[in-house]
Design an enzyme around this catalytic site. Structure first.
Site, PDB file in Angstrom:
ATOM      1  N   LYS A  22       0.833  -1.202   0.000  1.00 22.16           N
ATOM      2  CA  LYS A  22       0.000   0.000   0.000  1.00 22.16           C
ATOM      3  C   LYS A  22       0.867   1.251   0.000  1.00 22.16           C
ATOM      4  O   LYS A  22       0.643   2.187  -0.784  1.00 22.16           O
ATOM      5  CB  LYS A  22      -0.912   0.003   1.225  1.00 22.16           C
ATOM      6  CG  LYS A  22      -1.736   1.281   1.394  1.00 22.16           C
ATOM      7  CD  LYS A  22      -2.592   1.237   2.636  1.00 22.16           C
ATOM      8  CE  LYS A  22      -1.830   1.622   3.877  1.00 22.16           C
ATOM      9  NZ  LYS A  22      -1.641   3.103   3.993  1.00 22.16           N
ATOM     10  N   ASN A  23       1.857   1.270   0.881  1.00 20.78           N
ATOM     11  CA  ASN A  23       2.660   2.476   1.044  1.00 20.78           C
ATOM     12  C   ASN A  23       3.637   2.716  -0.099  1.00 20.78           C
ATOM     13  O   ASN A  23       4.280   3.760  -0.145  1.00 20.78           O
ATOM     14  CB  ASN A  23       3.418   2.418   2.371  1.00 20.78           C
ATOM     15  CG  ASN A  23       2.489   2.562   3.559  1.00 20.78           C
ATOM     16  OD1 ASN A  23       1.434   3.185   3.463  1.00 20.78           O
ATOM     17  ND2 ASN A  23       2.862   1.972   4.682  1.00 20.78           N
ATOM     18  N   CYS A 116      -6.826   9.328   8.173  1.00 20.42           N
ATOM     19  CA  CYS A 116      -6.318   8.515   9.275  1.00 20.42           C
ATOM     20  C   CYS A 116      -6.494   9.267  10.581  1.00 20.42           C
ATOM     21  O   CYS A 116      -6.240  10.468  10.650  1.00 20.42           O
ATOM     22  CB  CYS A 116      -4.852   8.164   9.057  1.00 20.42           C
ATOM     23  SG  CYS A 116      -4.235   6.937  10.205  1.00 20.42           S
ATOM     24  N   ARG A 121      -0.321  14.266  13.299  1.00 21.51           N
ATOM     25  CA  ARG A 121       0.315  14.194  11.997  1.00 21.51           C
ATOM     26  C   ARG A 121       0.296  15.544  11.265  1.00 21.51           C
ATOM     27  O   ARG A 121      -0.314  15.678  10.208  1.00 21.51           O
ATOM     28  CB  ARG A 121      -0.354  13.128  11.128  1.00 21.51           C
ATOM     29  CG  ARG A 121      -0.204  11.718  11.659  1.00 21.51           C
ATOM     30  CD  ARG A 121      -0.612  10.704  10.628  1.00 21.51           C
ATOM     31  NE  ARG A 121      -0.448   9.336  11.114  1.00 21.51           N
ATOM     32  CZ  ARG A 121      -0.547   8.273  10.333  1.00 21.51           C
ATOM     33  NH1 ARG A 121      -0.787   8.397   9.053  1.00 21.51           N
ATOM     34  NH2 ARG A 121      -0.382   7.067  10.818  1.00 21.51           N
ATOM     35  N   ASP A 305       3.646   0.213  12.315  1.00 19.36           N
ATOM     36  CA  ASP A 305       2.441  -0.390  11.743  1.00 19.36           C
ATOM     37  C   ASP A 305       2.236  -1.839  12.173  1.00 19.36           C
ATOM     38  O   ASP A 305       1.171  -2.413  11.912  1.00 19.36           O
ATOM     39  CB  ASP A 305       2.486  -0.311  10.211  1.00 19.36           C
ATOM     40  CG  ASP A 305       2.180   1.083   9.697  1.00 19.36           C
ATOM     41  OD1 ASP A 305       1.676   1.905  10.484  1.00 19.36           O
ATOM     42  OD2 ASP A 305       2.443   1.359   8.511  1.00 19.36           O
ATOM     43  N   ARG A 398      -8.976  -0.638   3.794  1.00 16.54           N
ATOM     44  CA  ARG A 398      -8.090   0.401   3.264  1.00 16.54           C
ATOM     45  C   ARG A 398      -6.724  -0.180   2.919  1.00 16.54           C
ATOM     46  O   ARG A 398      -6.036   0.328   2.031  1.00 16.54           O
ATOM     47  CB  ARG A 398      -7.895   1.529   4.291  1.00 16.54           C
ATOM     48  CG  ARG A 398      -9.056   2.495   4.441  1.00 16.54           C
ATOM     49  CD  ARG A 398      -8.736   3.550   5.492  1.00 16.54           C
ATOM     50  NE  ARG A 398      -7.397   4.074   5.252  1.00 16.54           N
ATOM     51  CZ  ARG A 398      -6.495   4.303   6.209  1.00 16.54           C
ATOM     52  NH1 ARG A 398      -6.779   4.044   7.481  1.00 16.54           N
ATOM     53  NH2 ARG A 398      -5.309   4.777   5.911  1.00 16.54           N
TER      54      ARG A 398
END
Length: 418
Positions: A22-23, A116, A121, A305, A398
């Protein structure tokens, strides 16, 4: 609203393949804006965050075509540089579109990103980076408008703290800036050299990606070609933890174990039995788990994560464990949910918890607050006695493609109910 219903405990076995990261996928989708040529992205995960980024690109005027697990993107006819507010609020990484738009078109307008709920952040680190490259920023009540009328100019940028997304964003932005840009205290996650290698193949001049100091010599334009999304190390780590958690023999295929060495070391310290190959990991039966302490850290440290799934695993280990979350604020609040299932977790402060195990868990009705806490609840359902119901599974989807189908293939009793 869709939900997962899980009946445990489950005995798992078999093979599960790791999908594209995903990232990494989200970053190369943003990078497609740097060139007007067509890019083919292979091994793209079919997840909600990718769908939202695709919608954002199409809203800007990009042509996006889907073919199985591939996306073909042409950004020749971008017709605006304002990022849609409603779409952007669903995806924090929408901010990654800003740099490529600014670099190629000299302007970008965007709302504060969303998507998120973990911690604050702030985006100051991005804004200061754009300013260092010569951009002018105007802030209104709901938007930021950034312009670079004379074009972007290379600069030395020192990050006050390590930020993966800021490193990737400014690396992409500097690709088309005039002169040389140096990024100091840069993040080193594997996704960064992966995207840099692709950009270099298309004409960019990036040196040092994957180290704390990255140097970018700007070029007038770059091309586009084919890109293979790298395996998702977080998904691979999640499945490895799942195998140990359920004391099952599972093969996690199509991954890159070298990206998870700290995790595997911690699992071994606990008593896990692992077989590690070049592109796979096997979890084997163990004779019980021992408590260990973990402290999250930027790569190559213990991944934040994977903190939540690993914390769940620690509830099944003998003894007392300390978990110290150093990367994000508010990332330990899910532990209250584990306590309702039977865990014995004490929060010392917003960044540290102490666990006593092992504890038997019992199925409950839960609501997924975010991606990583959500998958942790699903894993908890696999070992809990009775039925676990998880609402708001959009958060899980997601980042994990068809996770219910894939877990069922291993023997899990999990159903997706609309």
């Amino acid at each position: 609203m869709s939900k997962f219903i899980i009946n445990g405990p489950s005995n798992l076995s078999g093979e599960i393949k790791v999908n594209g990261a995903k990232n990494n996928a989200l970053k190369v989708l943003a990078a497609s804006l740097l060139s007007k040529n067509e890019i083919t992205i292979n091994n793209i995960p079919q997840i909600e965050d990718v769908n939202r980024m695709r919608e954002l690109l199409e809203d800007l005027g990009a042509c996006v075509k889907k073919r199985e697990d591939n996306l073909l993107i042409t950004s020749e006819n971008i017709n605006k540089t304002e990022i849609d507010e409603l779409l952007a609020r669903k995806l924090r990484t929408s901010i990654l579109l800003v740099g490529p738009l600014l670099a190629r078109f000299g302007q970008a307008k965007f709302p504060h990103p969303g998507g998120c709920v973990i911690g604050k952040r702030p985006i100051d680190i991005f804004l200061k980076g754009f300013e260092s490259l010569g951009a002018d920023i105007k802030e209104t009540k709901n938007h930021y408008a950034i312009t670079a009328k004379g074009g972007l100019k290379g600069a030395k940028i020192v990050f006050p703290h390590v930020s993966v997304t800021a490193t990737e964003s400014l690396m992409m932005t500097a690709t088309l800036a005039k002169g040389i840009t140096t990024l100091c205290n840069a993040a080193m996650e594997p996704e960064i050299p992966a995207i840099a290698d692709y950009l270099n193949r298309q004409g960019a001049k990036i040196i040092g990606a994957g180290t704390p100091c990255i140097t970018i010599e700007g070029v007038e334009k770059i091309g586009a070609g084919s890109y293979n999304v790298i395996p998702d190390r977080i998904e691979a780590g999640t499945f490895a933890i799942m195998g140990v958690l359920t004391n099952s023999e599972i093969k996690i295929a199509d991954c890159e174990p070298e990206h998870l060495e700290v995790l595997f070391e911690k699992l071994r310290q606990m008593g896990a039995q692992l077989e590690i190959g070049d592109t796979y990991v096997k979890t084997k039966k163990h004779n019980g788990l021992h408590a260990v302490d973990i402290r999250t850290h930027e790569y190559p440290g213990f991944p934040t994560d994977l903190q939540a799934p690993f914390t769940l695993l620690l509830t099944q280990a003998q003894g007392m464990s300390l978990v110290h979350e150093t990367v994000f604020e508010g990332r330990l609040f899910y532990t209250d949910v584990l306590n309702t299932m039977g865990a014995n977790i004490i929060m010392c402060d917003p960044h540290r918890i102490v666990l006593h195990g092992p504890t038997k868990l019992y199925g409950k009705k839960l609501i997924s607050p975010d991606l990583r806490a959500g998958i942790t609840m699903a894993l908890a359902g696999l070992i809990a006695e009775g039925e676990t119901v998880i609402d708001n599974i959009y958060q899980i989807e997601r980042g994990y493609e068809k996770i219910d189908e894939r877990l069922r293939s291993l023997g899990a009793k999990i159903e997706r109910v609309e």
